[in-house]
Design an enzyme around this catalytic site. Sequence first.
Site, PDB file in Angstrom:
ATOM      1  N   GLU A   1       0.496  -1.337  -0.172  1.00 12.64           N
ATOM      2  CA  GLU A   1       0.092  -0.327   0.154  1.00 12.64           C
ATOM      3  C   GLU A   1       0.445   1.746   0.359  1.00 12.64           C
ATOM      4  OE1 GLU A   1      -1.928  -3.438   2.353  1.00 12.64           O
ATOM      5  OE2 GLU A   1      -0.185  -2.778   2.045  1.00 12.64           O
TER       6      GLU A   1
ATOM      7  N   PRO B   1      12.072 -15.205  -0.677  1.00 13.76           N
ATOM      8  CA  PRO B   1      11.015 -15.171   0.611  1.00 13.76           C
ATOM      9  C   PRO B   1      10.532 -13.898   1.387  1.00 13.76           C
ATOM     10  CG  PRO B   1      13.316 -15.555   1.894  1.00 13.76           C
ATOM     11  CD  PRO B   1      13.065 -15.939   0.355  1.00 13.76           C
ATOM     12  N   ARG B   2       9.190 -13.726   1.463  1.00 11.79           N
ATOM     13  CA  ARG B   2       8.145 -12.797   1.573  1.00 11.79           C
ATOM     14  C   ARG B   2       9.164 -12.371   2.995  1.00 11.79           C
ATOM     15  NH1 ARG B   2       5.852  -8.645  -1.035  1.00 11.79           N
ATOM     16  NH2 ARG B   2       3.895  -7.731   0.303  1.00 11.79           N
TER      17      ARG B   2
ATOM     18  N   GLY C   1      14.515  -4.803  -0.421  1.00 10.84           N
ATOM     19  CA  GLY C   1      14.389  -3.674  -1.302  1.00 10.84           C
ATOM     20  C   GLY C   1      15.430  -4.116  -2.414  1.00 10.84           C
ATOM     21  N   GLU C   2      15.646  -5.230  -3.037  1.00 13.64           N
ATOM     22  CA  GLU C   2      16.433  -5.442  -3.718  1.00 13.64           C
ATOM     23  C   GLU C   2      15.947  -6.078  -4.975  1.00 13.64           C
ATOM     24  OE1 GLU C   2      21.458  -5.231  -2.165  1.00 13.64           O
ATOM     25  OE2 GLU C   2      19.697  -7.424  -1.606  1.00 13.64           O
TER      26      GLU C   2
ATOM     27  N   ASN D   1       1.753  -9.138  -5.685  1.00 17.57           N
ATOM     28  CA  ASN D   1       1.540  -8.159  -6.656  1.00 17.57           C
ATOM     29  C   ASN D   1       1.984  -8.102  -7.849  1.00 17.57           C
ATOM     30  OD1 ASN D   1       1.163  -5.871  -8.205  1.00 17.57           O
ATOM     31  ND2 ASN D   1       2.008  -4.541  -7.349  1.00 17.57           N
TER      32      ASN D   1
END
Length: 420
Positions: free
Chosen positions: A63, A266-267, A311-312, A336
């Site tokens: 979001e 992994p999330r 962030g990569e 997403n």
Amino acid sequence: MPFSVKIYRFISILIVPFTNFFLFFRVLRNKEDKLRKKERFGISKIQNNNNEIIWFHAASVGETLSILPIVKILSKNESNILITTVTQTSSSIISKRFPKSVVHQYVPFDSPLYIKRFLSNWNPKIAIFIESEIWPNLIIETKKNKTAIILANARITKKSFGGWSRFPASIKYLLSLFDTTIAQDRKTLERLIELGSEKVKFFGNLKHDSEKLPFDSNKLKSLIESVGNKDILLASSTHKGEEEIIFSAYKELNNPERDLLLVIAPRHPERGKEIGKIADNFGFNESDIVFRSEGKLPKDNSKLYIYDTIGELGEIYEISEYVIMGGSFVTKGGHNPIEPAKFRTAIFSGPHYFNFENEYEGLIESKAAKIFKDKIDIDILKDKSEIHKMALNAENYSISSGGVSDLIIKEIKMLMKKNA
């Protein structure tokens, strides 16, 4: 005000003495920022000096990233932007990717006392709540503050629709407090109308306007050099219980001629070592595995690259022609698919993608995504020509479905003018 909402507000007042204990345990589990924990009680070190504040509330990472295009445009017009979130990860993303003028705060717990403190300090001109942030006290107290409220990119899943349907008077009342509600897909539009919303519009999904994930050109160059001629099997945003499925697919796909490198992102990056242990059961040796978090790159003999950092993803999406999206082989609802689609990456998913149903329907219709019903279809993953076509279609779909940000900005400006 419906009786059930009154009960909720009463209980939220009663539990105030216990929130300190709740917060203490969340800090111990690293779920809260201990240096900024007072923000969860509506107390801020930053004071608003009578600035006209535009307040965005976005629960978590997805979001938060979705509002980046809007925030950049508004910031250029010297608007004063406040963003509240729940997670530490989203706070980190704001500090790295958003304009430096943006102020971040953690949203207060949903108790009238804490929210009143927050509003007393910030006194926003307008509040934009993103997706499914329907917290009763947050909405009620914001409305009492005479702040205009938008529910933007609203998402009502089948599950949440069923939950709210048990409290029809409550949800109708809460939805009536929004000055406008903007649905992200037609099914949400229909569900909102059925739940009693009378001020609802449909613009499309704001996440389609999200910028391409950033990547470091130097890191990308190093990654390309280390991967060399290896093929890449990428699984992104995986959850517990999904890596076993990916490992099984890898064993079927890999052969000496192909030289396949499995990349698992992994999330939750802290699961990296756990995934390494699972890999042992599928024949991976310690020398086969490289962890991104250790600052290492794949070698000639590497078989598994665990992308356990934040962030990569941009680097690995840039060099992968297809991705298997996690959260869809277990009932998490998927993640997403537009993010990888922007990198000209073909999309593959398990059957549980209900959180992004509209996106997957569009991608499937555009022949950019395929769904694995029970196990991964190895034959499809072997067809490089078909994957290349899908990748092109994915990029084209991501480009053609934007423009929502501009429409939401018009709504914001119109309401601010109306409330002047």
